[in-house]
Design an enzyme around this catalytic site. Structure first.
Site, PDB file in Angstrom:
ATOM      1  N   ASN A  54       6.178  53.107   5.843  1.00  0.00           N
ATOM      2  CA  ASN A  54       7.517  52.611   6.196  1.00  0.00           C
ATOM      3  C   ASN A  54       8.586  53.664   5.901  1.00  0.00           C
ATOM      4  OD1 ASN A  54       9.122  50.516   7.261  1.00  0.00           O
ATOM      5  ND2 ASN A  54       9.813  49.953   5.224  1.00  0.00           N
ATOM      6  N   LEU A  88      -1.807  54.049  -2.007  1.00  0.00           N
ATOM      7  CA  LEU A  88      -2.175  53.554  -3.345  1.00  0.00           C
ATOM      8  C   LEU A  88      -3.482  52.765  -3.314  1.00  0.00           C
ATOM      9  CD1 LEU A  88       1.136  52.292  -5.058  1.00  0.00           C
ATOM     10  CD2 LEU A  88       0.117  54.568  -5.104  1.00  0.00           C
ATOM     11  N   LYS A 131       7.793  45.075   1.975  1.00  0.00           N
ATOM     12  CA  LYS A 131       8.946  44.284   1.515  1.00  0.00           C
ATOM     13  C   LYS A 131       9.555  43.330   2.541  1.00  0.00           C
ATOM     14  CE  LYS A 131      12.414  47.586   3.004  1.00  0.00           C
ATOM     15  NZ  LYS A 131      13.685  48.228   2.812  1.00  0.00           N
ATOM     16  N   SER A 188      12.629  42.177  -8.057  1.00  0.00           N
ATOM     17  CA  SER A 188      13.655  41.673  -7.147  1.00  0.00           C
ATOM     18  C   SER A 188      14.255  40.381  -7.678  1.00  0.00           C
ATOM     19  CB  SER A 188      12.978  41.404  -5.797  1.00  0.00           C
ATOM     20  OG  SER A 188      13.811  40.639  -4.964  1.00  0.00           O
ATOM     21  N   TYR A 194       5.772  37.748  -0.216  1.00  0.00           N
ATOM     22  CA  TYR A 194       6.401  38.968  -0.755  1.00  0.00           C
ATOM     23  C   TYR A 194       6.953  38.690  -2.157  1.00  0.00           C
ATOM     24  CZ  TYR A 194      10.100  42.194  -1.931  1.00  0.00           C
ATOM     25  OH  TYR A 194      10.898  43.062  -2.627  1.00  0.00           O
ATOM     26  N   LYS A 211       5.972  40.080  -6.252  1.00  0.00           N
ATOM     27  CA  LYS A 211       6.873  40.625  -7.291  1.00  0.00           C
ATOM     28  C   LYS A 211       6.700  39.841  -8.587  1.00  0.00           C
ATOM     29  CE  LYS A 211       8.608  43.886  -4.958  1.00  0.00           C
ATOM     30  NZ  LYS A 211       8.235  45.250  -5.286  1.00  0.00           N
ATOM     31  N   ASN A 216      16.041  42.765   9.656  1.00  0.00           N
ATOM     32  CA  ASN A 216      16.086  41.403   9.106  1.00  0.00           C
ATOM     33  C   ASN A 216      17.273  41.252   8.168  1.00  0.00           C
ATOM     34  OD1 ASN A 216      13.522  40.531  10.203  1.00  0.00           O
ATOM     35  ND2 ASN A 216      12.601  41.970   8.751  1.00  0.00           N
ATOM     36  N   ASN A 217      17.670  42.359   7.536  1.00  0.00           N
ATOM     37  CA  ASN A 217      18.713  42.291   6.508  1.00  0.00           C
ATOM     38  C   ASN A 217      20.096  42.487   7.123  1.00  0.00           C
ATOM     39  OD1 ASN A 217      16.205  43.853   4.801  1.00  0.00           O
ATOM     40  ND2 ASN A 217      17.066  41.973   3.988  1.00  0.00           N
ATOM     41  N   LEU A 218      21.077  41.957   6.404  1.00  0.00           N
ATOM     42  CA  LEU A 218      22.430  41.897   6.959  1.00  0.00           C
ATOM     43  C   LEU A 218      23.032  43.258   7.302  1.00  0.00           C
ATOM     44  CD1 LEU A 218      24.908  40.180   7.669  1.00  0.00           C
ATOM     45  CD2 LEU A 218      25.611  40.353   5.267  1.00  0.00           C
ATOM     46  N   ASP A 268      16.474  30.651   2.973  1.00  0.00           N
ATOM     47  CA  ASP A 268      17.712  31.219   2.418  1.00  0.00           C
ATOM     48  C   ASP A 268      18.317  30.289   1.373  1.00  0.00           C
ATOM     49  OD1 ASP A 268      17.901  33.652   3.603  1.00  0.00           O
ATOM     50  OD2 ASP A 268      19.498  33.138   5.026  1.00  0.00           O
TER      51      ASP A 268
HETATM   52  P1  NAD Z   1      10.890  51.019   1.603  1.00  0.00           P
HETATM   53  O1  NAD Z   1       9.939  50.323   2.509  1.00  0.00           O
HETATM   54  O2  NAD Z   1      11.972  51.832   2.208  1.00  0.00           O
HETATM   55  O3  NAD Z   1      10.085  51.934   0.565  1.00  0.00           O
HETATM   56  C1  NAD Z   1       8.802  51.615   0.118  1.00  0.00           C
HETATM   57  C2  NAD Z   1       7.931  52.845   0.310  1.00  0.00           C
HETATM   58  O4  NAD Z   1       6.606  52.551  -0.144  1.00  0.00           O
HETATM   59  C3  NAD Z   1       7.805  53.281   1.769  1.00  0.00           C
HETATM   60  O5  NAD Z   1       8.128  54.656   1.870  1.00  0.00           O
HETATM   61  C4  NAD Z   1       6.341  53.033   2.121  1.00  0.00           C
HETATM   62  O6  NAD Z   1       5.854  53.970   3.046  1.00  0.00           O
HETATM   63  C5  NAD Z   1       5.670  53.129   0.762  1.00  0.00           C
HETATM   64  N1  NAD Z   1       4.419  52.359   0.611  1.00  0.00           N
HETATM   65  C6  NAD Z   1       4.211  51.045   0.865  1.00  0.00           C
HETATM   66  N2  NAD Z   1       2.938  50.715   0.584  1.00  0.00           N
HETATM   67  C7  NAD Z   1       2.327  51.845   0.136  1.00  0.00           C
HETATM   68  C8  NAD Z   1       1.011  52.155  -0.312  1.00  0.00           C
HETATM   69  N3  NAD Z   1       0.051  51.220  -0.323  1.00  0.00           N
HETATM   70  N4  NAD Z   1       0.736  53.426  -0.710  1.00  0.00           N
HETATM   71  C9  NAD Z   1       1.700  54.378  -0.685  1.00  0.00           C
HETATM   72  N5  NAD Z   1       2.950  54.147  -0.255  1.00  0.00           N
HETATM   73  C10 NAD Z   1       3.269  52.897   0.143  1.00  0.00           C
HETATM   74  O7  NAD Z   1      11.505  49.897   0.627  1.00  0.00           O
HETATM   75  P2  NAD Z   1      12.746  50.005  -0.361  1.00  0.00           P
HETATM   76  O8  NAD Z   1      13.835  49.165   0.179  1.00  0.00           O
HETATM   77  O9  NAD Z   1      13.002  51.399  -0.730  1.00  0.00           O
HETATM   78  O10 NAD Z   1      12.137  49.211  -1.603  1.00  0.00           O
HETATM   79  C11 NAD Z   1      11.506  49.878  -2.673  1.00  0.00           C
HETATM   80  C12 NAD Z   1      10.962  48.852  -3.644  1.00  0.00           C
HETATM   81  O11 NAD Z   1      12.017  48.017  -4.100  1.00  0.00           O
HETATM   82  C13 NAD Z   1       9.930  47.915  -3.026  1.00  0.00           C
HETATM   83  O12 NAD Z   1       8.932  47.649  -3.973  1.00  0.00           O
HETATM   84  C14 NAD Z   1      10.734  46.677  -2.729  1.00  0.00           C
HETATM   85  O13 NAD Z   1       9.929  45.519  -2.732  1.00  0.00           O
HETATM   86  C15 NAD Z   1      11.711  46.654  -3.885  1.00  0.00           C
HETATM   87  N6  NAD Z   1      12.941  45.923  -3.580  1.00  0.00           N
HETATM   88  C16 NAD Z   1      13.648  46.236  -2.452  1.00  0.00           C
HETATM   89  C17 NAD Z   1      14.805  45.504  -2.152  1.00  0.00           C
HETATM   90  C18 NAD Z   1      15.562  45.793  -0.894  1.00  0.00           C
HETATM   91  O14 NAD Z   1      16.328  44.920  -0.459  1.00  0.00           O
HETATM   92  N7  NAD Z   1      15.452  46.965  -0.276  1.00  0.00           N
HETATM   93  C19 NAD Z   1      15.228  44.503  -3.021  1.00  0.00           C
HETATM   94  C20 NAD Z   1      14.486  44.225  -4.166  1.00  0.00           C
HETATM   95  C21 NAD Z   1      13.341  44.950  -4.443  1.00  0.00           C
HETATM   96  C1  WQD Z   2      21.932  38.427   3.178  1.00  0.00           C
HETATM   97  C2  WQD Z   2      22.798  37.311   3.727  1.00  0.00           C
HETATM   98  C3  WQD Z   2      21.625  35.827   5.200  1.00  0.00           C
HETATM   99  C4  WQD Z   2      20.918  38.748   8.390  1.00  0.00           C
HETATM  100  C5  WQD Z   2      16.456  39.847   1.076  1.00  0.00           C
HETATM  101  C6  WQD Z   2      15.154  39.421   0.460  1.00  0.00           C
HETATM  102  C7  WQD Z   2      15.174  39.702  -1.020  1.00  0.00           C
HETATM  103  C8  WQD Z   2      15.544  41.161  -1.299  1.00  0.00           C
HETATM  104  C9  WQD Z   2      16.775  41.583  -0.569  1.00  0.00           C
HETATM  105  C10 WQD Z   2      13.581  42.456  -1.540  1.00  0.00           C
HETATM  106  C11 WQD Z   2      22.097  35.946   3.754  1.00  0.00           C
HETATM  107  C12 WQD Z   2      22.716  36.555   5.945  1.00  0.00           C
HETATM  108  C13 WQD Z   2      21.316  38.137   7.219  1.00  0.00           C
HETATM  109  C14 WQD Z   2      21.530  38.352   9.612  1.00  0.00           C
HETATM  110  C15 WQD Z   2      22.886  36.775   8.384  1.00  0.00           C
HETATM  111  N1  WQD Z   2      14.532  42.048  -0.846  1.00  0.00           N
HETATM  112  N2  WQD Z   2      22.286  37.168   7.224  1.00  0.00           N
HETATM  113  N3  WQD Z   2      22.487  37.377   9.561  1.00  0.00           N
HETATM  114  O1  WQD Z   2      17.919  37.340   2.230  1.00  0.00           O
HETATM  115  O2  WQD Z   2      19.631  37.861   0.425  1.00  0.00           O
HETATM  116  O3  WQD Z   2      17.513  39.107   0.485  1.00  0.00           O
HETATM  117  O4  WQD Z   2      16.661  41.244   0.813  1.00  0.00           O
HETATM  118  O5  WQD Z   2      13.264  42.109  -2.643  1.00  0.00           O
HETATM  119  O6  WQD Z   2      13.908  39.391  -1.502  1.00  0.00           O
HETATM  120  O7  WQD Z   2      14.965  38.034   0.694  1.00  0.00           O
HETATM  121  O8  WQD Z   2      19.180  39.554   2.212  1.00  0.00           O
HETATM  122  O9  WQD Z   2      20.312  40.944   3.904  1.00  0.00           O
HETATM  123  O10 WQD Z   2      18.492  39.349   4.651  1.00  0.00           O
HETATM  124  O11 WQD Z   2      20.680  38.433   3.868  1.00  0.00           O
HETATM  125  O12 WQD Z   2      23.754  35.887   8.410  1.00  0.00           O
HETATM  126  O13 WQD Z   2      21.192  38.830  10.694  1.00  0.00           O
HETATM  127  O14 WQD Z   2      23.115  37.606   5.100  1.00  0.00           O
HETATM  128  O15 WQD Z   2      21.512  34.501   5.658  1.00  0.00           O
HETATM  129  O16 WQD Z   2      23.066  34.972   3.485  1.00  0.00           O
HETATM  130  P1  WQD Z   2      18.567  38.325   1.352  1.00  0.00           P
HETATM  131  P2  WQD Z   2      19.622  39.651   3.716  1.00  0.00           P
END
Ligand code: NAD
Ligand code: WQD
Length: 338
Positions: free
Chosen positions: A35, A59, A84, A124, A149, A153, A198-200, A295
């Site tokens: 990713n 991994l 994620k 998270s 997911y 965690k 998927n995220n905002l 949500d």
């Molecule tokens: P990301 O997908 O950009 O980064 C994750 C990286 O891990 C990617 O580069 C992917 O290629 C690598 N990866 C996945 N599976 C692997 C495997 N089996 N072996 C080697 N590499 C692998 O995600 P991110 O947003 O940078 O998130 C990083 C961490 O933080 C994740 O564990 C995610 O769950 C956690 N997290 C993210 C958010 C968020 O909203 N972005 C929120 C809370 C927690």
């Molecule tokens: C934020 C707000 C949506 C998209 C997610 C994971 C969480 C963590 C962070 C990894 C919410 C609204 C969103 C859109 C919208 N990830 N929204 N239209 O759901 O809080 O958290 O990412 O650990 O586990 O669930 O983040 O950015 O998807 O949403 O209205 O097209 O925006 O309903 O209120 P979320 P999000």
């Protein structure tokens, strides 16, 4: 000191590698690029004028992973690698349990056998489920994660807690991120979602650049200030800096610690849209849609513990988060272009 960063070419990992290099640490990255893009490595070099060792390894490939521990000596591991996407995890639970759990177990095994017992794990706010009270402190009980997911965690947190309990030589920091957005101010690294976001914030920036026609706001009848969902958005560079502080705690023999990483402020979806419009001057067309399954109404952190113990506070505000997210999108209209 040399730090192993799993998932170091991903969104949060790449920003953390930059902070580590800029703070004088040597860095090795393990990523299978499932990713992320190898272009990130050049971008990191452009920002820092330094190079991280890169291992394109999964991994799940236990032998290859172990080989890195044979050839390099690490003082700490920061473990970002994982899948994620919440929706995808509901459709393909095995893939998520296998990748996130087995990947982590393989990592812990290699660390343990090579005497590397310092670990920071990316958890998270999702582990709190639907919070009973906000702001959420670290004492808030873990809740019912509504998707595989989130379960991974929560399970990994439990596994790491048990490992620390059994062997006090382990120092483990569990960092619970709230909603990371933004990008490096240079615009060279940022978030590159796969397909329709998927995220905002990535959705908003793709509307702004004209890839998507309008934003659908999921729900307008929540019990919040304006009826739309409230979240604690945090700039990814602030998040990255917290990892450097958490590592110092690790080297002071932290034992096992949990920290929320958020700003402590909640913004509604409409407030984010308006902040983006004010920061960039670009109008974001939107319409209200039904609530998105799973949500919750409001989720924001108490970040007091991280401030007290780590001396860390988030410095960037919502305007900079919007501006930097846009800057990355604008400079990289097709992401990293691979
Ligand atoms: P990301 O997908 O950009 O980064 C994750 C990286 O891990 C990617 O580069 C992917 O290629 C690598 N990866 C996945 N599976 C692997 C495997 N089996 N072996 C080697 N590499 C692998 O995600 P991110 O947003 O940078 O998130 C990083 C961490 O933080 C994740 O564990 C995610 O769950 C956690 N997290 C993210 C958010 C968020 O909203 N972005 C929120 C809370 C927690
Ligand atoms: C934020 C707000 C949506 C998209 C997610 C994971 C969480 C963590 C962070 C990894 C919410 C609204 C969103 C859109 C919208 N990830 N929204 N239209 O759901 O809080 O958290 O990412 O650990 O586990 O669930 O983040 O950015 O998807 O949403 O209205 O097209 O925006 O309903 O209120 P979320 P999000």
């Amino acid at each position: 000191m040399r730090i192993l960063v799993t998932g170091g070419t991903g969104f949060i990992g790449s920003h953390t590698v930059v902070e580590l290099l800029e703070n004088g640490y040597d860095v090795s990255i393990v990523d299978n690029l499932c990713n992320s893009s190898a272009v990130v490595l050049d971008r990191i070099k452009q920002i820092t004028a330094k190079t991280a060792n890169f291992h394109k390894i999964d991994l799940l490939d236990k032998v290859a992973l172990d080989g890195i521990f044979e050839s390099e000596r690490f003082d700490c591991v920061i473990h970002f690698a994982g899948l994620k996407a919440v929706g995808e995890s509901v459709k393909e639970p095995w893939k998520y349990y296998n990748n996130n759990l087995v990947g982590t177990l393989n990592l812990i095994d290699s660390m343990s056998r090579h005497g590397v017992k310092n670990l920071i794990f990316s958890s998270s706010a999702t582990v709190y489920g639907s919070p009973k009270v906000v702001p959420i402190t670290e004492e808030h009980p873990k809740g019912n994660c509504t998707n595989p997911y989130g379960q991974t965690k929560s399970m990994i947190e439990q596994i790491l807690t048990d490992i620390h309990k059994a062997d006090g030589e382990w120092n483990i920091v569990l960092l619970r991120y709230f909603n990371p957005i933004g990008a490096h101010p240079s615009g060279l690294i940022g978030e590159e979602p796969n397909g329709t976001p998927n995220n905002l914030m990535p959705f908003i920036t793709q509307v702004a650049i004209g890839k998507l026609p309008e934003l659908g706001i999921f729900g307008s009848d929540y019990d919040t200030k304006d009826g739309t969902g409230v979240r604690d958005y945090i700039h990814v560079v602030d998040l990255a800096k917290a990892h450097v502080k958490a590592m110092k705690k690790i080297f002071d023999n932290a034992g096992l610690e949990i920290y929320n990483l958020g700003t402590g402020k909640g913004y509604s979806v409409l407030e984010v849209v308006h902040s983006f419009e004010e920061a960039t001057g670009i109008k974001i067309p939107y319409s209200f849609k039904p609530r998105r399954e799973g949500d919750i109404a409001a989720c924001y952190a108490s970040a007091d513990k991280a401030k007290k113990d780590l001396g860390w506070v988030a410095e960037y505000g919502i305007k900079e988060m919007c501006l930097h997210s846009w800057n990355f999108q604008k400079l990289n209209p097709n992401g990293y272009g691979e």
